[in-house]
Design a protein around this motif. Sequence first.
Motif, PDB file in Angstrom:
ATOM      1  N   ARG A 255       0.805  -1.043   0.175  1.00 54.83           N
ATOM      2  CA  ARG A 255      -0.102  -0.068   0.021  1.00 54.83           C
ATOM      3  C   ARG A 255       0.897   1.180   0.041  1.00 54.83           C
ATOM      4  N   VAL A 256       0.740   1.948  -0.881  1.00 52.58           N
ATOM      5  CA  VAL A 256       1.584   3.362  -1.303  1.00 52.58           C
ATOM      6  C   VAL A 256       0.845   4.386  -1.076  1.00 52.58           C
ATOM      7  N   LEU A 257       1.291   5.706  -0.588  1.00 47.00           N
ATOM      8  CA  LEU A 257       0.956   6.966  -0.469  1.00 47.00           C
ATOM      9  C   LEU A 257       1.080   7.823  -1.561  1.00 47.00           C
ATOM     10  N   VAL A 258       0.307   8.273  -2.288  1.00 44.34           N
ATOM     11  CA  VAL A 258       0.872   9.190  -3.566  1.00 44.34           C
ATOM     12  C   VAL A 258       0.251  10.537  -3.054  1.00 44.34           C
ATOM     13  N   ASN A 259       1.315  11.519  -3.169  1.00 47.51           N
ATOM     14  CA  ASN A 259       1.244  12.951  -3.058  1.00 47.51           C
ATOM     15  C   ASN A 259       0.546  13.652  -4.241  1.00 47.51           C
ATOM     16  N   ARG A 260      -0.777  13.958  -4.153  1.00 48.41           N
ATOM     17  CA  ARG A 260      -1.340  14.648  -5.192  1.00 48.41           C
ATOM     18  C   ARG A 260      -1.007  16.104  -5.485  1.00 48.41           C
ATOM     19  N   TRP A 261      -0.028  16.543  -4.536  1.00 47.33           N
ATOM     20  CA  TRP A 261       0.397  17.961  -4.796  1.00 47.33           C
ATOM     21  C   TRP A 261       1.782  18.116  -5.317  1.00 47.33           C
ATOM     22  N   SER A 262       2.580  16.925  -5.636  1.00 48.10           N
ATOM     23  CA  SER A 262       3.909  17.005  -5.899  1.00 48.10           C
ATOM     24  C   SER A 262       3.931  17.607  -7.364  1.00 48.10           C
ATOM     25  N   TYR A 263       3.018  17.735  -8.322  1.00 46.42           N
ATOM     26  CA  TYR A 263       3.382  18.268  -9.513  1.00 46.42           C
ATOM     27  C   TYR A 263       1.868  19.178  -9.802  1.00 46.42           C
ATOM     28  N   GLY A 264       1.566  19.726  -8.569  1.00 40.98           N
ATOM     29  CA  GLY A 264       0.351  20.559  -8.567  1.00 40.98           C
ATOM     30  C   GLY A 264      -0.703  19.747  -8.550  1.00 40.98           C
ATOM     31  N   LEU A 265      -1.816  20.350  -7.891  1.00 44.45           N
ATOM     32  CA  LEU A 265      -2.836  19.516  -7.850  1.00 44.45           C
ATOM     33  C   LEU A 265      -4.112  19.323  -9.107  1.00 44.45           C
ATOM     34  N   ARG A 266      -4.161  18.062  -9.602  1.00 44.92           N
ATOM     35  CA  ARG A 266      -5.113  18.063 -10.875  1.00 44.92           C
ATOM     36  C   ARG A 266      -6.653  18.213 -10.417  1.00 44.92           C
ATOM     37  N   THR A 267      -7.384  18.538 -11.187  1.00 44.73           N
ATOM     38  CA  THR A 267      -8.970  18.787 -11.078  1.00 44.73           C
ATOM     39  C   THR A 267      -9.405  18.756 -12.303  1.00 44.73           C
ATOM     40  N   GLY A 268     -10.663  18.323 -12.336  1.00 47.68           N
ATOM     41  CA  GLY A 268     -11.361  18.298 -13.623  1.00 47.68           C
ATOM     42  C   GLY A 268     -10.974  17.169 -14.583  1.00 47.68           C
ATOM     43  N   GLY A 269     -11.119  17.137 -15.774  1.00 45.50           N
ATOM     44  CA  GLY A 269     -10.539  16.198 -16.862  1.00 45.50           C
ATOM     45  C   GLY A 269     -11.716  15.203 -17.027  1.00 45.50           C
ATOM     46  N   GLY A 270     -12.877  15.306 -16.358  1.00 42.78           N
ATOM     47  CA  GLY A 270     -13.810  14.348 -16.891  1.00 42.78           C
ATOM     48  C   GLY A 270     -14.791  15.213 -17.653  1.00 42.78           C
ATOM     49  N   PRO A 271     -16.094  14.662 -18.104  1.00 39.35           N
ATOM     50  CA  PRO A 271     -16.871  15.071 -18.906  1.00 39.35           C
ATOM     51  C   PRO A 271     -17.657  16.471 -18.745  1.00 39.35           C
ATOM     52  N   TYR A 272     -17.443  16.824 -17.229  1.00 40.96           N
ATOM     53  CA  TYR A 272     -18.300  17.920 -16.884  1.00 40.96           C
ATOM     54  C   TYR A 272     -17.298  19.191 -16.563  1.00 40.96           C
ATOM     55  N   PHE A 273     -16.140  18.869 -16.144  1.00 39.00           N
ATOM     56  CA  PHE A 273     -15.249  20.026 -15.718  1.00 39.00           C
ATOM     57  C   PHE A 273     -13.912  19.832 -16.603  1.00 39.00           C
ATOM     58  N   ARG A 274     -13.411  21.131 -16.754  1.00 36.40           N
ATOM     59  CA  ARG A 274     -11.851  21.141 -17.665  1.00 36.40           C
ATOM     60  C   ARG A 274     -11.063  20.641 -16.856  1.00 36.40           C
ATOM     61  N   TYR A 275      -9.947  20.084 -17.232  1.00 35.58           N
ATOM     62  CA  TYR A 275      -8.633  19.735 -16.920  1.00 35.58           C
ATOM     63  C   TYR A 275      -8.042  21.202 -16.193  1.00 35.58           C
TER      64      TYR A 275
END
Length: 234
Positions: free
Chosen positions: A45-65
Amino acid sequence: MRSALKFVMALIVTILLMLAFRALVFTVYTVSGSGLEPCFVSGDRVLVNRWSYGLRTGGGPYFRYTRWMPSPVERGDLVAFNCPADSSVPFTSLPVSACYCTGVPGDTVMADGVRLMVPGRDHIVKVSESNMRLLCFLYNRYEGRNAEIADGRLIVDGAETRCAAFGNDYYWFSSGRPSEPYDSRFFGFVPETHIIGKVSVLLYSVDPSLPFYECLRPGRNMQLIRKPRPLGAK
């Protein structure tokens, strides 16, 4: 009755905070398969830091990446990303893989005996017979452009392109094992949009073949993930 309502409200708030923390800060993933052995084994089980390269939001069918406070991936980082093997679903729904970054924009990598320059926003790639199909694929798949090859020329949006420029940064990933080809040798360059974050901590490891009361592997808990030592370093 009032105490029960307070308990339910506190439980709901706790769950929401945990979900927000998982989505916006750190996420735990389970290693499956043998692609990263011997450093990692199935059941880690590994922990992934979502802020390492900047937080990614969106990218799905409703919100822009969008990427908040972006920073580039560095060579040697162990990176979690959505594997670009299927274009029929939003990239945020693709399976998650982890590999070592061995090529950043501007680097030259080898693929099937051919030298390829890793494309990026600030790196123009000269179009040649050896990379034309790959560049055409990147334009159509990730750049939202209309590209084709006609009479040995790369045509982008109706005009011949001899020097390819891109709106995304791309990366080349390696499993670290020549015998394990499920990396960029298989799925090619990975665009920045697919990057989730850096694998930063090995939390614990579970051996699924053992009963639950003795399934934890000794010596595989709370270990910081460091970059591998460069070849030839002492």
